[in-house]
Design a protein around this motif. Structure first.
Motif, PDB file in Angstrom:
ATOM      1  N   LEU A  46      -3.672   0.746  -3.959  1.00 51.21           N
ATOM      2  CA  LEU A  46      -3.931  -0.392  -3.405  1.00 51.21           C
ATOM      3  C   LEU A  46      -2.820  -1.524  -4.090  1.00 51.21           C
ATOM      4  O   LEU A  46      -1.892  -0.685  -5.164  1.00 51.21           O
ATOM      5  CB  LEU A  46      -4.845  -0.616  -4.789  1.00 51.21           C
ATOM      6  CG  LEU A  46      -6.428  -0.504  -3.245  1.00 51.21           C
ATOM      7  CD1 LEU A  46      -7.683  -1.020  -4.119  1.00 51.21           C
ATOM      8  CD2 LEU A  46      -6.572  -1.327  -1.770  1.00 51.21           C
ATOM      9  N   PHE A  64      -8.222   3.728   0.147  1.00 48.43           N
ATOM     10  CA  PHE A  64      -7.837   2.847  -0.794  1.00 48.43           C
ATOM     11  C   PHE A  64      -8.523   2.530  -2.162  1.00 48.43           C
ATOM     12  O   PHE A  64      -8.865   2.172  -2.818  1.00 48.43           O
ATOM     13  CB  PHE A  64      -7.051   1.944   0.048  1.00 48.43           C
ATOM     14  CG  PHE A  64      -5.636   1.823   0.414  1.00 48.43           C
ATOM     15  CD1 PHE A  64      -4.189   2.731   0.213  1.00 48.43           C
ATOM     16  CD2 PHE A  64      -5.925   2.132   1.919  1.00 48.43           C
ATOM     17  CE1 PHE A  64      -3.128   3.074   0.735  1.00 48.43           C
ATOM     18  CE2 PHE A  64      -4.505   2.847   3.095  1.00 48.43           C
ATOM     19  CZ  PHE A  64      -3.652   2.677   2.083  1.00 48.43           C
ATOM     20  N   ILE A  95       0.561   6.063   0.525  1.00 53.78           N
ATOM     21  CA  ILE A  95      -0.100   7.074   0.886  1.00 53.78           C
ATOM     22  C   ILE A  95       0.542   8.275   0.371  1.00 53.78           C
ATOM     23  O   ILE A  95       2.245   8.031   0.909  1.00 53.78           O
ATOM     24  CB  ILE A  95      -0.377   7.430   2.251  1.00 53.78           C
ATOM     25  CG1 ILE A  95      -0.669   5.683   2.752  1.00 53.78           C
ATOM     26  CG2 ILE A  95      -0.933   8.091   2.625  1.00 53.78           C
ATOM     27  CD1 ILE A  95      -1.433   5.776   4.228  1.00 53.78           C
ATOM     28  N   GLN A 130      -9.774   6.335  -3.524  1.00 60.08           N
ATOM     29  CA  GLN A 130      -9.316   6.982  -4.564  1.00 60.08           C
ATOM     30  C   GLN A 130      -9.763   6.834  -5.745  1.00 60.08           C
ATOM     31  O   GLN A 130      -9.330   8.200  -6.440  1.00 60.08           O
ATOM     32  CB  GLN A 130      -7.735   6.255  -4.495  1.00 60.08           C
ATOM     33  CG  GLN A 130      -6.585   7.458  -5.152  1.00 60.08           C
ATOM     34  CD  GLN A 130      -6.905   9.015  -4.214  1.00 60.08           C
ATOM     35  OE1 GLN A 130      -6.516   8.800  -2.996  1.00 60.08           O
ATOM     36  NE2 GLN A 130      -7.541   9.834  -4.709  1.00 60.08           N
ATOM     37  N   PHE A 169       0.740  -1.327   0.169  1.00 60.97           N
ATOM     38  CA  PHE A 169      -0.251   0.454  -0.158  1.00 60.97           C
ATOM     39  C   PHE A 169       0.985   1.132   0.127  1.00 60.97           C
ATOM     40  O   PHE A 169       2.352   1.444   0.530  1.00 60.97           O
ATOM     41  CB  PHE A 169      -1.159  -0.017   1.282  1.00 60.97           C
ATOM     42  CG  PHE A 169      -2.006  -0.782   1.482  1.00 60.97           C
ATOM     43  CD1 PHE A 169      -3.303  -0.926   0.912  1.00 60.97           C
ATOM     44  CD2 PHE A 169      -1.573  -2.538   2.084  1.00 60.97           C
ATOM     45  CE1 PHE A 169      -4.469  -1.127   1.187  1.00 60.97           C
ATOM     46  CE2 PHE A 169      -2.787  -2.849   1.899  1.00 60.97           C
ATOM     47  CZ  PHE A 169      -4.073  -2.852   1.739  1.00 60.97           C
ATOM     48  N   PHE A 188      -3.815   7.962  -2.215  1.00 63.59           N
ATOM     49  CA  PHE A 188      -3.548   6.204  -1.952  1.00 63.59           C
ATOM     50  C   PHE A 188      -3.769   5.742  -2.659  1.00 63.59           C
ATOM     51  O   PHE A 188      -5.019   5.240  -3.407  1.00 63.59           O
ATOM     52  CB  PHE A 188      -5.439   5.534  -0.538  1.00 63.59           C
ATOM     53  CG  PHE A 188      -5.755   6.921   0.734  1.00 63.59           C
ATOM     54  CD1 PHE A 188      -4.848   6.247   2.157  1.00 63.59           C
ATOM     55  CD2 PHE A 188      -6.074   8.182   0.463  1.00 63.59           C
ATOM     56  CE1 PHE A 188      -4.739   7.067   2.492  1.00 63.59           C
ATOM     57  CE2 PHE A 188      -5.968   8.550   1.828  1.00 63.59           C
ATOM     58  CZ  PHE A 188      -5.182   7.713   3.090  1.00 63.59           C
TER      59      PHE A 188
END
Length: 299
Positions: free
Chosen positions: A60, A110, A32, A113, A30, A58
């Motif tokens: 994934l 996520f 950010i 987004q 992940f 965010f």
């Protein structure tokens, strides 16, 4: 990058020390992106989202994305493995789309987004910057078995996600109600990954995987490479190693038993492949992580 995703990994960088990403890419963890100064664009999947000061983005795992870094920009990039972000969920990243948000609200930013801009005002942006600075300081000071730093980093990370929920929670709930979940992985890929996970002890073939995935072997190989960046064999080996690591640390099963149950067969083959990929023997890996746990408990 694969090593990061196979452990409880956390990393944070800013504009002065982040790796350059000149093209669209994907990774197994992940991510950010906290933008503090400057304007750019987040290209994620087939979407584009504007990034302004105070925007948090965010990403994934395995989703193709690209954020061009501006020369005068100021930002933080946070990389988090599934085990670090969601330690209580014993699921493959490909299965996270099946998890209700009520069970894992950390996933919400996520998931959405692609249809929401997580924008904050100047005061909140200062709070976000302070959280990032605290995480960076703890990450810099911590060692591999520093329980206190790990807990503090997680608290700051959850604080950040909590700020997203407080400011954008109504929009997140509306997206969930309207069924606007991001589905980054094609159903054939999900079926294949479930087939691999459920049959690690046996002989896994691309042909059998294609049959349960309802596509041809050639098409499945193309889908896997396109969606994950990996071949079928690479995914099988990765899942087997992940399962073996977990069994070594959290069970008393012998290395021979673990090698059989994860599809590596003979003990010598298991030990050889494990060492090639992990860098240590299975028993050395067990001693290392079980000793860390014992030290943490005593402390």
């Amino acid at each position: 990058m694969a090593t990061r995703a196979q452990s409880a990994y956390f990393g944070i960088h800013n504009q002065s020390n982040c790796l350059p990403n000149p093209v669209a890419h994907r990774h197994e963890y992940f991510q950010i992106y906290v933008n503090l100064r400057g304007e750019t664009t987040h290209y994620i999947g087939d979407q584009q989202r504007s990034i302004r000061p105070g925007t948090v983005s965010f990403v994934l795992p395995f989703v193709v994305h690209y954020i061009p870094n501006q020369a005068d920009g100021q930002f933080y990039v946070i990389n988090i493995s599934k085990e670090y972000l969601l330690p209580s969920l014993d699921l493959d990243v490909f299965a996270l789309s099946d998890v209700p948000l009520a069970h894992a609200p950390e996933l919400a930013p996520f998931r959405f987004q692609h249809c929401l801009d997580f924008q904050f005002d100047e005061l909140d942006t200062q709070s976000l910057q302070a959280l990032c600075e605290r995480m960076a300081l703890e990450a810099q000071q911590s060692s591999s078995d520093d329980t206190a730093s790990s807990l503090l980093i997680r608290s700051h990370l959850l604080n950040l996600i909590g700020m997203v929920w407080r400011r954008h929670g109504d929009k997140i709930r509306a997206c969930e109600a309207n069924g606007r979940h991001l589905q980054p992985y094609k159903q054939s890929v999900l079926r294949c990954m479930r087939y691999i996970t459920d049959n690690l002890a046996g002989e896994l073939t691309l042909g059998d995987a294609a049959q349960v995935s309802h596509v041809s072997a050639t098409h499945l190989a193309h889908l896997l490479k396109n969606e994950t960046g990996k071949t079928f064999l690479e995914l099988v080996t990765e899942r087997r190693i992940e399962r073996a690591k977990s069994l070594l640390v959290f069970t008393s099963a012998s290395a021979a038993e673990i090698g059989q149950s994860t599809g590596f067969g003979e003990p010598n083959n298991f030990a050889r492949r494990f060492r090639q990929i992990v860098g240590s023997t299975p028993l050395a890996f067990r001693r290392q992580f079980q000793n860390v746990g014992a030290r943490t408990w005593v402390e």
